[in-house]
Design a protein around this motif. Structure first.
Motif, PDB file in Angstrom:
ATOM      1  N   ARG A   1       5.851   3.183  -0.520  1.00 48.32           N
ATOM      2  CA  ARG A   1       5.066   1.969  -0.609  1.00 48.32           C
ATOM      3  C   ARG A   1       5.596   0.967   0.411  1.00 48.32           C
ATOM      4  O   ARG A   1       6.808   0.829   0.585  1.00 48.32           O
ATOM      5  CB  ARG A   1       5.137   1.395  -2.013  1.00 48.32           C
ATOM      6  CG  ARG A   1       4.198   0.236  -2.249  1.00 48.32           C
ATOM      7  CD  ARG A   1       4.265  -0.272  -3.675  1.00 48.32           C
ATOM      8  NE  ARG A   1       3.746   0.696  -4.627  1.00 48.32           N
ATOM      9  CZ  ARG A   1       3.426   0.367  -5.897  1.00 48.32           C
ATOM     10  NH1 ARG A   1       3.561  -0.876  -6.305  1.00 48.32           N
ATOM     11  NH2 ARG A   1       2.978   1.294  -6.708  1.00 48.32           N
TER      12      ARG A   1
ATOM     13  N   ARG B   1       0.834  -1.191   0.000  1.00 47.72           N
ATOM     14  CA  ARG B   1       0.000   0.000   0.000  1.00 47.72           C
ATOM     15  C   ARG B   1       0.873   1.246   0.000  1.00 47.72           C
ATOM     16  O   ARG B   1       2.025   1.216   0.440  1.00 47.72           O
ATOM     17  CB  ARG B   1      -0.948   0.027   1.200  1.00 47.72           C
ATOM     18  CG  ARG B   1      -0.251   0.178   2.549  1.00 47.72           C
ATOM     19  CD  ARG B   1      -1.263   0.035   3.686  1.00 47.72           C
ATOM     20  NE  ARG B   1      -0.631   0.177   4.991  1.00 47.72           N
ATOM     21  CZ  ARG B   1      -1.260  -0.042   6.147  1.00 47.72           C
ATOM     22  NH1 ARG B   1      -2.545  -0.405   6.154  1.00 47.72           N
ATOM     23  NH2 ARG B   1      -0.611   0.117   7.284  1.00 47.72           N
ATOM     24  N   GLN B   2       0.298   2.312  -0.503  1.00 50.66           N
ATOM     25  CA  GLN B   2       1.017   3.580  -0.528  1.00 50.66           C
ATOM     26  C   GLN B   2       0.045   4.704  -0.224  1.00 50.66           C
ATOM     27  O   GLN B   2      -0.951   4.895  -0.942  1.00 50.66           O
ATOM     28  CB  GLN B   2       1.681   3.809  -1.885  1.00 50.66           C
ATOM     29  CG  GLN B   2       2.579   5.025  -1.917  1.00 50.66           C
ATOM     30  CD  GLN B   2       3.474   5.046  -3.139  1.00 50.66           C
ATOM     31  OE1 GLN B   2       3.203   4.397  -4.146  1.00 50.66           O
ATOM     32  NE2 GLN B   2       4.564   5.787  -3.060  1.00 50.66           N
ATOM     33  N   ALA B   3       0.329   5.421   0.839  1.00 56.80           N
ATOM     34  CA  ALA B   3      -0.452   6.601   1.206  1.00 56.80           C
ATOM     35  C   ALA B   3       0.215   7.831   0.598  1.00 56.80           C
ATOM     36  O   ALA B   3       1.423   7.810   0.317  1.00 56.80           O
ATOM     37  CB  ALA B   3      -0.543   6.724   2.719  1.00 56.80           C
TER      38      ALA B   3
ATOM     39  N   THR C   1      -5.691   4.097   5.442  1.00 60.86           N
ATOM     40  CA  THR C   1      -6.068   4.732   4.187  1.00 60.86           C
ATOM     41  C   THR C   1      -4.883   4.787   3.243  1.00 60.86           C
ATOM     42  O   THR C   1      -3.819   5.296   3.595  1.00 60.86           O
ATOM     43  CB  THR C   1      -6.595   6.156   4.444  1.00 60.86           C
ATOM     44  OG1 THR C   1      -7.794   6.084   5.222  1.00 60.86           O
ATOM     45  CG2 THR C   1      -6.875   6.880   3.139  1.00 60.86           C
ATOM     46  N   ALA C   2      -5.068   4.234   2.054  1.00 64.89           N
ATOM     47  CA  ALA C   2      -3.978   4.165   1.074  1.00 64.89           C
ATOM     48  C   ALA C   2      -4.499   3.538  -0.211  1.00 64.89           C
ATOM     49  O   ALA C   2      -5.619   3.022  -0.262  1.00 64.89           O
ATOM     50  CB  ALA C   2      -2.811   3.341   1.616  1.00 64.89           C
TER      51      ALA C   2
ATOM     52  N   TYR D   1      -4.020   0.426  -2.379  1.00 67.52           N
ATOM     53  CA  TYR D   1      -3.542  -0.935  -2.158  1.00 67.52           C
ATOM     54  C   TYR D   1      -3.282  -1.609  -3.498  1.00 67.52           C
ATOM     55  O   TYR D   1      -4.182  -1.689  -4.345  1.00 67.52           O
ATOM     56  CB  TYR D   1      -4.571  -1.740  -1.357  1.00 67.52           C
ATOM     57  CG  TYR D   1      -4.589  -1.393   0.116  1.00 67.52           C
ATOM     58  CD1 TYR D   1      -5.012  -0.132   0.548  1.00 67.52           C
ATOM     59  CD2 TYR D   1      -4.177  -2.310   1.075  1.00 67.52           C
ATOM     60  CE1 TYR D   1      -5.015   0.197   1.891  1.00 67.52           C
ATOM     61  CE2 TYR D   1      -4.173  -1.987   2.418  1.00 67.52           C
ATOM     62  CZ  TYR D   1      -4.596  -0.734   2.815  1.00 67.52           C
ATOM     63  OH  TYR D   1      -4.599  -0.412   4.151  1.00 67.52           O
TER      64      TYR D   1
ATOM     65  N   GLN E   1      -8.374   1.766  -4.095  1.00 65.98           N
ATOM     66  CA  GLN E   1      -8.340   2.733  -3.004  1.00 65.98           C
ATOM     67  C   GLN E   1      -9.110   2.219  -1.792  1.00 65.98           C
ATOM     68  O   GLN E   1     -10.235   1.733  -1.917  1.00 65.98           O
ATOM     69  CB  GLN E   1      -8.927   4.076  -3.443  1.00 65.98           C
ATOM     70  CG  GLN E   1      -8.948   5.143  -2.378  1.00 65.98           C
ATOM     71  CD  GLN E   1      -7.549   5.606  -1.977  1.00 65.98           C
ATOM     72  OE1 GLN E   1      -6.658   5.733  -2.821  1.00 65.98           O
ATOM     73  NE2 GLN E   1      -7.351   5.852  -0.690  1.00 65.98           N
TER      74      GLN E   1
ATOM     75  N   GLN F   1       3.959   9.078   1.176  1.00 66.30           N
ATOM     76  CA  GLN F   1       4.685   8.034   1.894  1.00 66.30           C
ATOM     77  C   GLN F   1       5.199   6.977   0.928  1.00 66.30           C
ATOM     78  O   GLN F   1       4.727   6.859  -0.201  1.00 66.30           O
ATOM     79  CB  GLN F   1       3.782   7.386   2.944  1.00 66.30           C
ATOM     80  CG  GLN F   1       3.329   8.349   4.024  1.00 66.30           C
ATOM     81  CD  GLN F   1       2.596   7.645   5.151  1.00 66.30           C
ATOM     82  OE1 GLN F   1       2.715   6.440   5.348  1.00 66.30           O
ATOM     83  NE2 GLN F   1       1.832   8.411   5.915  1.00 66.30           N
TER      84      GLN F   1
ATOM     85  N   THR G   1     -10.249   3.831   1.863  1.00 67.53           N
ATOM     86  CA  THR G   1     -10.341   5.048   2.656  1.00 67.53           C
ATOM     87  C   THR G   1     -11.098   4.752   3.937  1.00 67.53           C
ATOM     88  O   THR G   1     -12.217   4.229   3.900  1.00 67.53           O
ATOM     89  CB  THR G   1     -11.053   6.167   1.882  1.00 67.53           C
ATOM     90  OG1 THR G   1     -10.351   6.405   0.653  1.00 67.53           O
ATOM     91  CG2 THR G   1     -11.079   7.448   2.697  1.00 67.53           C
TER      92      THR G   1
END
Length: 120
Positions: free
Chosen positions: A44, A37-39, A91-92, A94, A115, A42, A117
């Motif tokens: 991954r 995942r990556q927010a 939240t990210a 995926y 996504q 930030q 959320t």
């Protein structure tokens, strides 16, 4: 041509649950499947991975809340991520990934992302 079909993202309140699905096609020798995942802003990070022998690996931040599984043992081309007790920090975007063999060389294919959320 390798493809991954992802589904299951969405919006949920904190404490709620979501289930992500990922199905691979045109792959004959899968080593492992999982999700990163990556927010925003930030890097991954690995969320969970399930290996050919069904061993599971989880990020510390999701242990006890997320469970990864695979389908029919003979098939093993679909994976699922059950996410419970979701937190806003989950939240990210995926991304499902699959690692497979091309001859004797491993390769990794990434999905487009779904996504997730989590609201307060």
């Amino acid at each position: 041509q390798v493809s991954l079909v992802e589904s299951g993202g969405g919006l949920v309140q904190a404490g709620g649950s979501l289930r992500l699905s990922c199905s691979a096609s045109s792959i004959f020798s899968i080593n492992d499947m999982g999700w990163d995942r990556q927010a925003p802003g930030q890097q991954r990070e690995l969320v969970a991975r399930i290996e050919i022998d069904d061993k599971s690996v989880y990020a510390d931040s999701v242990k006890g809340r997320f469970t990864i599984s695979r389908d029919n043992p003979k098939n093993k081309k679909s994976a699922y991520l059950q996410m419970n007790s979701l937190k806003p920090e989950d939240t990210a975007l995926y991304y499902c990934h699959v690692t497979y063999m091309v001859g004797t060389t491993p390769d990794t294919y990434w999905g487009q992302g779904t996504q997730v959320t989590v609201s307060l």
